[in-house]
Write a protein that holds these residues in place. Structure first.
Motif, PDB file in Angstrom:
ATOM      1  N   UNK A 179       0.833  -1.209   0.000  1.00 58.30           N
ATOM      2  CA  UNK A 179       0.000   0.000   0.000  1.00 58.30           C
ATOM      3  C   UNK A 179       0.868   1.259   0.000  1.00 58.30           C
ATOM      4  N   UNK A 180       1.956   1.218   0.750  1.00 60.46           N
ATOM      5  CA  UNK A 180       2.875   2.361   0.786  1.00 60.46           C
ATOM      6  C   UNK A 180       3.476   2.615  -0.594  1.00 60.46           C
ATOM      7  N   UNK A 181       3.884   1.545  -1.263  1.00 60.50           N
ATOM      8  CA  UNK A 181       4.454   1.675  -2.606  1.00 60.50           C
ATOM      9  C   UNK A 181       3.430   2.250  -3.583  1.00 60.50           C
ATOM     10  N   UNK A 182       2.205   1.773  -3.491  1.00 64.25           N
ATOM     11  CA  UNK A 182       1.153   2.270  -4.366  1.00 64.25           C
ATOM     12  C   UNK A 182       0.857   3.742  -4.102  1.00 64.25           C
ATOM     13  N   UNK A 183       0.883   4.117  -2.830  1.00 61.83           N
ATOM     14  CA  UNK A 183       0.583   5.493  -2.447  1.00 61.83           C
ATOM     15  C   UNK A 183       1.672   6.455  -2.925  1.00 61.83           C
ATOM     16  N   UNK A 184       2.908   5.979  -2.898  1.00 62.66           N
ATOM     17  CA  UNK A 184       4.049   6.832  -3.249  1.00 62.66           C
ATOM     18  C   UNK A 184       4.351   6.833  -4.741  1.00 62.66           C
ATOM     19  N   UNK A 185       3.788   5.897  -5.501  1.00 58.51           N
ATOM     20  CA  UNK A 185       4.207   5.712  -6.897  1.00 58.51           C
ATOM     21  C   UNK A 185       3.843   6.907  -7.765  1.00 58.51           C
ATOM     22  N   UNK A 186       4.672   7.159  -8.766  1.00 56.32           N
ATOM     23  CA  UNK A 186       4.498   8.319  -9.645  1.00 56.32           C
ATOM     24  C   UNK A 186       4.109   7.904 -11.068  1.00 56.32           C
ATOM     25  N   UNK A 187       3.578   6.696 -11.218  1.00 57.81           N
ATOM     26  CA  UNK A 187       3.202   6.200 -12.541  1.00 57.81           C
ATOM     27  C   UNK A 187       1.707   6.367 -12.828  1.00 57.81           C
ATOM     28  N   UNK A 188       0.965   6.963 -11.890  1.00 57.05           N
ATOM     29  CA  UNK A 188      -0.490   7.177 -12.062  1.00 57.05           C
ATOM     30  C   UNK A 188      -1.248   5.867 -12.253  1.00 57.05           C
ATOM     31  N   UNK A 199     -14.345   3.284 -13.818  1.00 53.14           N
ATOM     32  CA  UNK A 199     -13.976   3.055 -15.223  1.00 53.14           C
ATOM     33  C   UNK A 199     -13.105   4.195 -15.742  1.00 53.14           C
ATOM     34  N   UNK A 200     -12.426   4.897 -14.821  1.00 53.15           N
ATOM     35  CA  UNK A 200     -11.570   6.046 -15.155  1.00 53.15           C
ATOM     36  C   UNK A 200     -12.325   7.115 -15.937  1.00 53.15           C
ATOM     37  N   UNK A 201     -13.625   7.225 -15.659  1.00 52.44           N
ATOM     38  CA  UNK A 201     -14.469   8.163 -16.408  1.00 52.44           C
ATOM     39  C   UNK A 201     -15.041   9.234 -15.493  1.00 52.44           C
ATOM     40  N   UNK A 202     -15.349  10.367 -16.077  1.00 54.43           N
ATOM     41  CA  UNK A 202     -15.961  11.453 -15.324  1.00 54.43           C
ATOM     42  C   UNK A 202     -17.394  11.092 -14.948  1.00 54.43           C
ATOM     43  N   UNK A 203     -18.049  10.330 -15.808  1.00 51.29           N
ATOM     44  CA  UNK A 203     -19.445   9.968 -15.567  1.00 51.29           C
ATOM     45  C   UNK A 203     -19.612   9.119 -14.308  1.00 51.29           C
ATOM     46  N   UNK A 225      -8.053   8.803 -19.643  1.00 49.84           N
ATOM     47  CA  UNK A 225      -8.490   8.609 -18.266  1.00 49.84           C
ATOM     48  C   UNK A 225      -8.499   9.937 -17.526  1.00 49.84           C
ATOM     49  N   UNK A 226      -9.482  10.111 -16.652  1.00 47.47           N
ATOM     50  CA  UNK A 226      -9.565  11.365 -15.884  1.00 47.47           C
ATOM     51  C   UNK A 226      -8.478  11.452 -14.816  1.00 47.47           C
ATOM     52  N   UNK A 227      -7.780  10.361 -14.553  1.00 52.87           N
ATOM     53  CA  UNK A 227      -6.759  10.355 -13.505  1.00 52.87           C
ATOM     54  C   UNK A 227      -5.353  10.633 -14.029  1.00 52.87           C
ATOM     55  N   UNK A 228      -5.245  10.937 -15.306  1.00 51.05           N
ATOM     56  CA  UNK A 228      -3.938  11.204 -15.905  1.00 51.05           C
ATOM     57  C   UNK A 228      -3.342   9.942 -16.497  1.00 51.05           C
ATOM     58  N   UNK A 229      -2.509  10.110 -17.516  1.00 50.01           N
ATOM     59  CA  UNK A 229      -1.926   8.979 -18.233  1.00 50.01           C
ATOM     60  C   UNK A 229      -1.113   8.084 -17.307  1.00 50.01           C
ATOM     61  N   UNK A 230      -1.266   6.775 -17.494  1.00 49.28           N
ATOM     62  CA  UNK A 230      -0.414   5.815 -16.775  1.00 49.28           C
ATOM     63  C   UNK A 230       0.945   5.801 -17.460  1.00 49.28           C
ATOM     64  N   UNK A 231       2.016   5.920 -16.677  1.00 49.11           N
ATOM     65  CA  UNK A 231       3.364   5.974 -17.236  1.00 49.11           C
ATOM     66  C   UNK A 231       3.997   4.589 -17.270  1.00 49.11           C
ATOM     67  N   UNK A 232       4.671   4.311 -18.356  1.00 49.50           N
ATOM     68  CA  UNK A 232       5.337   3.032 -18.565  1.00 49.50           C
ATOM     69  C   UNK A 232       6.266   2.689 -17.409  1.00 49.50           C
ATOM     70  N   UNK A 233       6.310   1.410 -17.043  1.00 50.84           N
ATOM     71  CA  UNK A 233       7.123   0.969 -15.906  1.00 50.84           C
ATOM     72  C   UNK A 233       8.618   1.071 -16.175  1.00 50.84           C
ATOM     73  N   UNK A 234       9.016   1.004 -17.460  1.00 44.90           N
ATOM     74  CA  UNK A 234      10.441   0.993 -17.800  1.00 44.90           C
ATOM     75  C   UNK A 234      10.940   2.378 -18.177  1.00 44.90           C
TER      76      UNK A 234
END
Length: 467
Positions: free
Chosen positions: A27-36, A86-90, A131-140
């Motif tokens: 949970x800590x890793x998920x909270x701190x992650x910068x990959x959206x 569903x990453x949607x505004x609706x 997605x309304x949460x911002x682009x997911x960034x590649x892991x590599x």
């Protein structure tokens, strides 16, 4: 066959760490992650379930193999009492009133949900930028897209924020991001896993599948989720896949096929092409025959898939009008309310697909476009049936090129659709297909005939060993 699930299971039993500390660390890793990758964290639920696992271990009780194992859920699945956006505004404030069958089976096995994961809105996209949460960034490489639509799920597994994640694959939405982030992603045979509780995109190709860091972990999770469900009439009963069944030393594969037009296409990069051909040579050197197959051109596959997928999504999303689900913007009358709500709350890509779907289903167009696409789909399935009388498996690149930079796909939707050229055909055929993170820069797809999911996993173990 390395398995993170089995290793953590043993570590929990030997009390190397507690389940609460394991879950809290993730949970800590998920909270701190910068990959959206995170839409919402399930902190209280996860820690509560972890505490119960620790009590069982402390009392000397047996725990199941998946008990205490943290996992992620693409945010298009229902999990009762949690947000399902569903990453949607609706649907950004919508809470699930029930739990998807596949997710419930994992919960019943003791797995612990940590996160609802970022994705393309309603699965509409191949980059996880829509997605309304911002682009997911590649892991590599964070400048690149993560792939889509299950981008958040693939990145979380690649970064080991989750031990495995559950995605949805309609035309490549598990396999392509798995390839972009160098993990394993499996789309099982259509109907092997219940779609009940998965927000419908294109119902005739939607599949539930796992993303993990090992083939063995895929097998374990697949076995738990599979089976007939009275709430999904497309499902069928299937036998459990044993560890022995995917041992490649017992493989009976004699011939592997590939589609030569995929390799001769203008869209494929030299890097992907050369790596794929080199992989074929390694397989040939092991004593397995290689056979070139004729198939439909990529533009026909993409056109057929998107015609049908847009038609089905227009139908499936007609229920989202602000009346029963999600946000609502009041207009002067009911029709105006529907129009404003859908115009303001759906993303541009979702609206593009709804408009396209309504167009191909409309009077004057359905015969010329929709029914023709259905006819071609039948031809594609027939071609697969013929191919599997000549070869045991089909191998193909996952994508014709490398992941684009973030922002590029949004500027050119057509290029995004064409990036699915090597995945959509297998979806139209309902075939089991697995991405392994080897063989090309974006991985390899292994495909077998319907209901031969074990054969795909078995050959994946073989390739994992020789490549």
């Amino acid at each position: 066959m390395e398995s993170k699930i089995k290793r953590i299971h043993q570590q929990l039993l030997s009390k190397e760490f507690t389940c609460v500390s394991l879950v809290q660390g993730k949970l800590d890793l998920l909270q701190e992650n910068t990959h959206n990758t995170v839409n919402s964290l399930l902190i209280e639920t996860a820690l509560g379930l972890a505490a119960k696992v620790d009590i069982k271990i402390e009392n000397g009780e047996d725990i199941g193999l998946l008990e205490g194992i943290p996992f992620g859920i693409k945010d298009v699945f229902m999990l009762q009492g949690t947000l399902a956006t569903a990453s949607s505004d609706l649907l950004k404030s919508y809470k699930s009133s029930y739990t998807a069958t596949a997710i419930q089976k994992l919960l019943d096995a003791g797995a612990i949900p940590l996160v609802k994961e970022n994705c393309d809105s309603f699965g509409h996209g191949s980059s996880s930028e829509n997605t309304i949460f911002g682009a997911v960034k590649n892991a590599i490489n964070t400048e690149l897209v993560s792939g889509g639509s299950s981008g958040g799920s693939a990145v979380n597994v690649a970064k080991e924020f989750t031990i495995f994640s559950i995605g949805g694959d309609t035309g490549g939405s598990i396999r392509q991001p798995a390839g972009f982030n160098e993990v394993f992603g499996f789309k099982p045979t259509y109907g092997k896993i219940s779609r009940y509780g998965l927000m419908a995109y294109a119902s005739s190709t939607d599949c539930v599948g796992p993303i993990a860091n090992s083939i063995e972990d895929l097998r374990i999770v697949l076995n738990i989720m599979s089976g007939k469900d009275v709430r999904d009439q497309t499902t069928y009963g299937s036998e459990e896949i044993s560890e022995e069944a995917i041992d490649y030393k017992t493989s009976s594969v004699k011939t592997v096929g590939y589609f030569k037009n995929f390799i001769e296409a203008d869209a494929i990069t030299d890097e992907i092409k050369e790596a794929f051909l080199a992989t074929l040579e390694k397989i040939k050197a092991s004593g397995i025959a290689i056979k070139a197959l004729d198939f439909f051109d990529a533009d026909i596959l993409v056109s057929t898939y998107y015609t049908l997928a847009m038609a089905e999504t227009a139908s499936n999303l007609s229920r989202l009008d602000g009346t029963n689900y999600g946000a609502r913007i009041e207009g002067e009358n009911l029709k105006d309310t529907y129009s404003i709500t859908r115009s303001e709350k759906f993303s541009e890509e979702t609206k593009r697909r709804i408009v396209g779907g309504n167009q191909v289903l409309s009077q004057g167009f359905s015969d010329a476009i929709y029914l023709k696409a259905q006819h071609i789909r039948g031809q594609i399935s027939a071609q697969f049936s013929k191919d599997f009388t000549e070869v045991d498996l089909i191998l193909s690149p996952v994508t014709p090129g490398a992941p684009p930079k973030i922002g590029e796909s949004l500027k050119n939707p057509l290029a995004m659709y064409l990036s699915d050229a090597y995945t959509v055909g297998f979806s139209l055929g309902g075939l089991p297909t697995l991405t392994i993170p080897k063989g090309t820069a974006t991985g390899l797809q292994i495909t077998a005939d319907k209901k031969k999911d074990a054969a795909v996993l078995q050959f994946a173990n073989f390739l994992n060993d020789i490549l």
